[in-house]
Design a protein around this motif. Structure first.
Motif, short mmCIF file in Angstrom:
data_model
loop_
_atom_site.label_atom_id
_atom_site.label_comp_id
_atom_site.label_asym_id
_atom_site.label_seq_id
_atom_site.Cartn_x
_atom_site.Cartn_y
_atom_site.Cartn_z
N ILE A 11 -0.75 -5.68 -6.05
CA ILE A 11 -0.74 -4.31 -5.54
C ILE A 11 -2.18 -3.90 -5.24
O ILE A 11 -3.07 -4.09 -6.07
CB ILE A 11 -0.15 -3.36 -6.59
CG1 ILE A 11 1.23 -3.85 -7.05
CG2 ILE A 11 -0.06 -1.93 -6.05
CD1 ILE A 11 1.62 -3.35 -8.42
N PHE A 12 -2.38 -3.33 -4.05
CA PHE A 12 -3.70 -2.80 -3.73
C PHE A 12 -3.56 -1.36 -3.26
O PHE A 12 -2.91 -1.08 -2.26
CB PHE A 12 -4.40 -3.63 -2.65
CG PHE A 12 -5.78 -3.12 -2.32
CD1 PHE A 12 -6.80 -3.27 -3.24
CD2 PHE A 12 -6.05 -2.48 -1.13
CE1 PHE A 12 -8.08 -2.78 -2.98
CE2 PHE A 12 -7.32 -2.01 -0.85
CZ PHE A 12 -8.34 -2.15 -1.77
N ASP A 13 -4.16 -0.46 -4.03
CA ASP A 13 -4.11 0.97 -3.75
C ASP A 13 -5.34 1.59 -4.40
O ASP A 13 -5.75 1.15 -5.48
CB ASP A 13 -2.82 1.59 -4.31
CG ASP A 13 -2.56 3.00 -3.83
OD1 ASP A 13 -3.37 3.90 -4.16
OD2 ASP A 13 -1.57 3.21 -3.13
N ASP A 14 -5.93 2.59 -3.77
CA ASP A 14 -7.14 3.18 -4.34
C ASP A 14 -6.84 4.18 -5.46
O ASP A 14 -7.76 4.68 -6.09
CB ASP A 14 -8.00 3.84 -3.25
CG ASP A 14 -7.27 4.97 -2.54
OD1 ASP A 14 -6.14 4.73 -2.08
OD2 ASP A 14 -7.83 6.07 -2.44
N TYR A 44 -9.49 -7.64 -5.22
CA TYR A 44 -8.21 -8.01 -4.60
C TYR A 44 -8.35 -9.30 -3.80
O TYR A 44 -7.57 -10.24 -3.96
CB TYR A 44 -7.76 -6.86 -3.71
CG TYR A 44 -6.65 -7.20 -2.74
CD1 TYR A 44 -5.34 -7.33 -3.15
CD2 TYR A 44 -6.93 -7.37 -1.38
CE1 TYR A 44 -4.31 -7.63 -2.25
CE2 TYR A 44 -5.93 -7.67 -0.48
CZ TYR A 44 -4.62 -7.80 -0.92
OH TYR A 44 -3.62 -8.11 -0.02
N LYS A 45 -9.38 -9.38 -2.96
CA LYS A 45 -9.59 -10.57 -2.14
C LYS A 45 -9.93 -11.78 -2.99
O LYS A 45 -9.51 -12.91 -2.69
CB LYS A 45 -10.69 -10.31 -1.12
CG LYS A 45 -10.32 -9.33 -0.02
CD LYS A 45 -11.47 -9.14 0.94
CE LYS A 45 -11.11 -8.18 2.06
NZ LYS A 45 -12.25 -7.96 3.00
N TYR A 57 3.39 -11.81 -2.98
CA TYR A 57 3.88 -10.59 -2.34
C TYR A 57 2.81 -9.51 -2.51
O TYR A 57 2.51 -9.11 -3.64
CB TYR A 57 5.19 -10.14 -2.96
CG TYR A 57 6.37 -11.01 -2.56
CD1 TYR A 57 7.32 -10.55 -1.66
CD2 TYR A 57 6.53 -12.29 -3.08
CE1 TYR A 57 8.41 -11.34 -1.27
CE2 TYR A 57 7.61 -13.09 -2.70
CZ TYR A 57 8.53 -12.62 -1.80
OH TYR A 57 9.59 -13.40 -1.42
N CYS A 58 2.23 -9.08 -1.40
CA CYS A 58 1.12 -8.14 -1.44
C CYS A 58 1.60 -6.75 -1.04
O CYS A 58 2.04 -6.54 0.10
CB CYS A 58 0.01 -8.59 -0.49
SG CYS A 58 -0.67 -10.22 -0.90
N PHE A 59 1.55 -5.82 -1.96
CA PHE A 59 1.97 -4.44 -1.72
C PHE A 59 0.72 -3.61 -1.41
O PHE A 59 -0.10 -3.35 -2.29
CB PHE A 59 2.69 -3.89 -2.95
CG PHE A 59 3.97 -4.62 -3.28
CD1 PHE A 59 5.19 -4.16 -2.82
CD2 PHE A 59 3.96 -5.79 -4.04
CE1 PHE A 59 6.38 -4.82 -3.12
CE2 PHE A 59 5.13 -6.46 -4.35
CZ PHE A 59 6.35 -5.97 -3.88
N LEU A 60 0.58 -3.20 -0.15
CA LEU A 60 -0.64 -2.54 0.30
C LEU A 60 -0.39 -1.08 0.68
O LEU A 60 0.55 -0.78 1.43
CB LEU A 60 -1.22 -3.26 1.53
CG LEU A 60 -1.47 -4.77 1.41
CD1 LEU A 60 -2.03 -5.28 2.73
CD2 LEU A 60 -2.42 -5.05 0.26
N GLU A 74 -4.47 -8.51 8.21
CA GLU A 74 -4.91 -9.77 8.81
C GLU A 74 -5.81 -10.54 7.87
O GLU A 74 -5.74 -11.78 7.78
CB GLU A 74 -5.61 -9.49 10.13
CG GLU A 74 -4.67 -8.94 11.20
CD GLU A 74 -5.29 -8.90 12.57
OE1 GLU A 74 -6.51 -9.13 12.70
OE2 GLU A 74 -4.55 -8.65 13.54
N GLU A 75 -6.67 -9.83 7.13
CA GLU A 75 -7.56 -10.50 6.18
C GLU A 75 -6.76 -11.15 5.05
O GLU A 75 -7.06 -12.27 4.63
CB GLU A 75 -8.55 -9.48 5.60
CG GLU A 75 -9.61 -10.06 4.70
CD GLU A 75 -10.66 -10.87 5.44
OE1 GLU A 75 -11.56 -11.40 4.79
OE2 GLU A 75 -10.58 -10.99 6.68
N THR A 76 -5.72 -10.48 4.59
CA THR A 76 -4.87 -11.03 3.54
C THR A 76 -4.21 -12.32 4.01
O THR A 76 -4.17 -13.32 3.27
CB THR A 76 -3.80 -10.00 3.14
OG1 THR A 76 -4.43 -8.86 2.54
CG2 THR A 76 -2.80 -10.60 2.15
#
Length: 212
Positions: A11-14, A44-45, A57-60, A74-76
């Motif tokens: 999961i990526f969220d600020d 994250y990266k 599974y990347c939750f953005l 695209e980077e992911t």
């Protein structure tokens, strides 16, 4: 649900509170071997790079500080060829939703989605079917048709975001490690795509469609 086989959820969220609550929901569903949450892009990266060979599974979140998540999609995919991208967002604009869809996320759910919706999303992705949750589908007139929004590249969006911060061509070139000629070329293409005759008009278009 199919038996899980070495699957990760990232999961990526600020917003740390959302990351923690969403991670807890995923852990309760027992869909993944590991659930990790990040609020910093570098971490994250780094994690994606470490597990580049693992189905992830990347939750953005779409809305990030001073930017959006489109370049990160695209980077992911570049970092982790096994990644499945799921946008988790409170976005309401049909035009913005349509543009996000041009980046072909595997799934698109609302931040208010229930655990049942998440399970349904994962099942669709397992069958290689793109998924829009009911709340997102209801916001676009014809969700089963290909998105009609203008397609911008991740680099073009990055350039737009830097222009929006007031950077000059030279400053943008330095920030992106590109030549001034390349930045000018990006600017010209952006203006052609949006039928803009000035930077002010270009940025107005980008803000209207929440690209910056």
């Amino acid at each position: 649900m199919h038996q899980k086989q070495n699957r990760l959820a990232v999961i990526f969220d600020d917003h740390l509170l959302f990351v923690e609550s969403f991670a807890a929901m995923l852990e309760q569903l027992a869909l993944f071997d590991t659930v990790m949450g990040f609020t910093e892009e570098k971490a994250y990266k780094s994690y994606l790079t470490k597990y580049y060979h693992t189905l992830t599974y990347c939750f953005l979140d779409y809305y990030l500080p001073n930017r959006n998540a489109l370049p990160l999609i695209e980077e992911t995919r570049r970092i982790n060829k096994q990644s499945r991208i799921i946008i988790v967002s409170s976005v309401t604009s049909p035009a913005v939703i349509d543009h996000i869809r041009t980046f072909l996320p595997n799934g698109f759910i609302s931040k208010s989605s229930s655990s049942d919706i998440i399970v349904e999303c994962i099942r669709h992705i397992e069958r290689s079917e793109p998924y829009l949750c009911p709340e997102i589908r209801a916001r676009i007139p014809q969700p089963d048709l290909p998105p009609a929004a203008i397609r911008f590249t991740a680099r073009e969006i990055e350039v737009l975001q830097l222009f929006a911060l007031g950077l000059s061509v030279a400053e943008t070139a330095e920030k992106t490690n590109l030549s001034k000629h390349t930045i000018i070329s990006h600017r010209r293409k952006l203006m052609q795509k949006t039928n803009s005759t000035s930077i002010t008009q270009l940025l107005a278009y980008a803000r209207l469609h929440e690209l910056i």
